[in-house]
Structures are given as C-alpha cells and as structure tokens.
Design a protein around this motif. Sequence first.
Motif, mmCIF file in Angstrom:
data_model
loop_
_atom_site.group_PDB
_atom_site.id
_atom_site.type_symbol
_atom_site.label_atom_id
_atom_site.label_comp_id
_atom_site.label_asym_id
_atom_site.label_seq_id
_atom_site.Cartn_x
_atom_site.Cartn_y
_atom_site.Cartn_z
ATOM 1 N N ALA A 89 2.729 -5.504 4.705
ATOM 2 C CA ALA A 89 2.090 -5.756 3.409
ATOM 3 C C ALA A 89 0.792 -4.959 3.313
ATOM 4 N N ASP A 90 0.064 -4.868 4.409
ATOM 5 C CA ASP A 90 -1.180 -4.102 4.462
ATOM 6 C C ASP A 90 -0.909 -2.609 4.248
ATOM 7 N N THR A 113 -0.136 -2.031 0.641
ATOM 8 C CA THR A 113 -1.364 -2.093 -0.158
ATOM 9 C C THR A 113 -2.108 -0.769 -0.084
ATOM 10 N N GLN A 148 -2.807 1.994 -3.163
ATOM 11 C CA GLN A 148 -4.194 2.134 -3.616
ATOM 12 C C GLN A 148 -4.649 3.595 -3.581
ATOM 13 N N ASP A 184 -6.144 -0.136 -7.996
ATOM 14 C CA ASP A 184 -6.474 -1.427 -7.393
ATOM 15 C C ASP A 184 -5.281 -2.373 -7.388
ATOM 16 N N VAL A 185 -4.933 -2.833 -6.190
ATOM 17 C CA VAL A 185 -3.813 -3.751 -6.009
ATOM 18 C C VAL A 185 -4.346 -5.179 -6.063
ATOM 19 N N GLU A 186 -3.721 -5.976 -6.915
ATOM 20 C CA GLU A 186 -4.118 -7.382 -7.015
ATOM 21 C C GLU A 186 -3.405 -8.220 -5.966
ATOM 22 N N GLU A 187 -2.102 -7.946 -5.795
ATOM 23 C CA GLU A 187 -1.324 -8.757 -4.861
ATOM 24 C C GLU A 187 -0.086 -8.004 -4.381
ATOM 25 N N VAL A 188 0.250 -8.217 -3.105
ATOM 26 C CA VAL A 188 1.500 -7.697 -2.549
ATOM 27 C C VAL A 188 2.352 -8.901 -2.154
ATOM 28 N N ILE A 196 4.565 -5.339 -5.927
ATOM 29 C CA ILE A 196 3.143 -4.986 -5.951
ATOM 30 C C ILE A 196 2.628 -5.262 -7.357
#
Length: 107
Positions: free
Chosen positions: A25-26, A29, A33, A41-45, A57
Amino acid sequence: QAARSTRTIVIAGVPAGLLQDDVMADILTIHFQMSRNNGGDVEEVTYPTRDEGVAYITFEDQEVVESVLKKDQHLLQDKRLPRSYPLTVTRCCDNNVSSSLIHLIML
C-alpha cells in the motif's frame, strides 16, 4: 469537493504475495504521488481488497484522476520489488463497483 467515487481509480495487476500488505500500500501511495506518473495527493489506498491484485486509490482532487488516466503505462517500480510490474489503471465506477466488472478488468 467531488464525490469520493469520482476521485477513485481501480488498479489491477498489483503483485500479490510478494510483500506485506501495508508495504505494498505504501509503494502504491508513493507511485501515485509522483509527478512523473502524473500523480498527486493521495487521500487513501485500499489494499488488499477482496480481489487479488486489485487496489483502490482515492485522490484529494479529481483532476489528478484525469491526469493519471492519461498516462500510457504505469510501471510499479520500487527497490523492494524484484522487478517492475505493469499496472492497469481504470476509473472507478460510481458507487456500484460490481465484482463481475472487477473480474472483467482482471481477465
């Protein structure tokens, strides 16, 4: 602020079972990005999901979704991965992502 579904993309082809889920997940992200991937900008994965190799994503801005989708090919690369992996990036459907549709994406 656009509806959440319009700010979300579906990623298929995530290499499953290589790394811990939070590490993958990291990596996702970071990939989405990067400006070289047309990211933002990623809010959530959301990973893992019920479907193996699929992640969601959600970006903070809908414009980022459009630019990410314009990129011809997304190659997931990270020093923690043994090689680079091509990802299939598609727009998320509005609140009714059916498992049959996800299955079609995976074929």
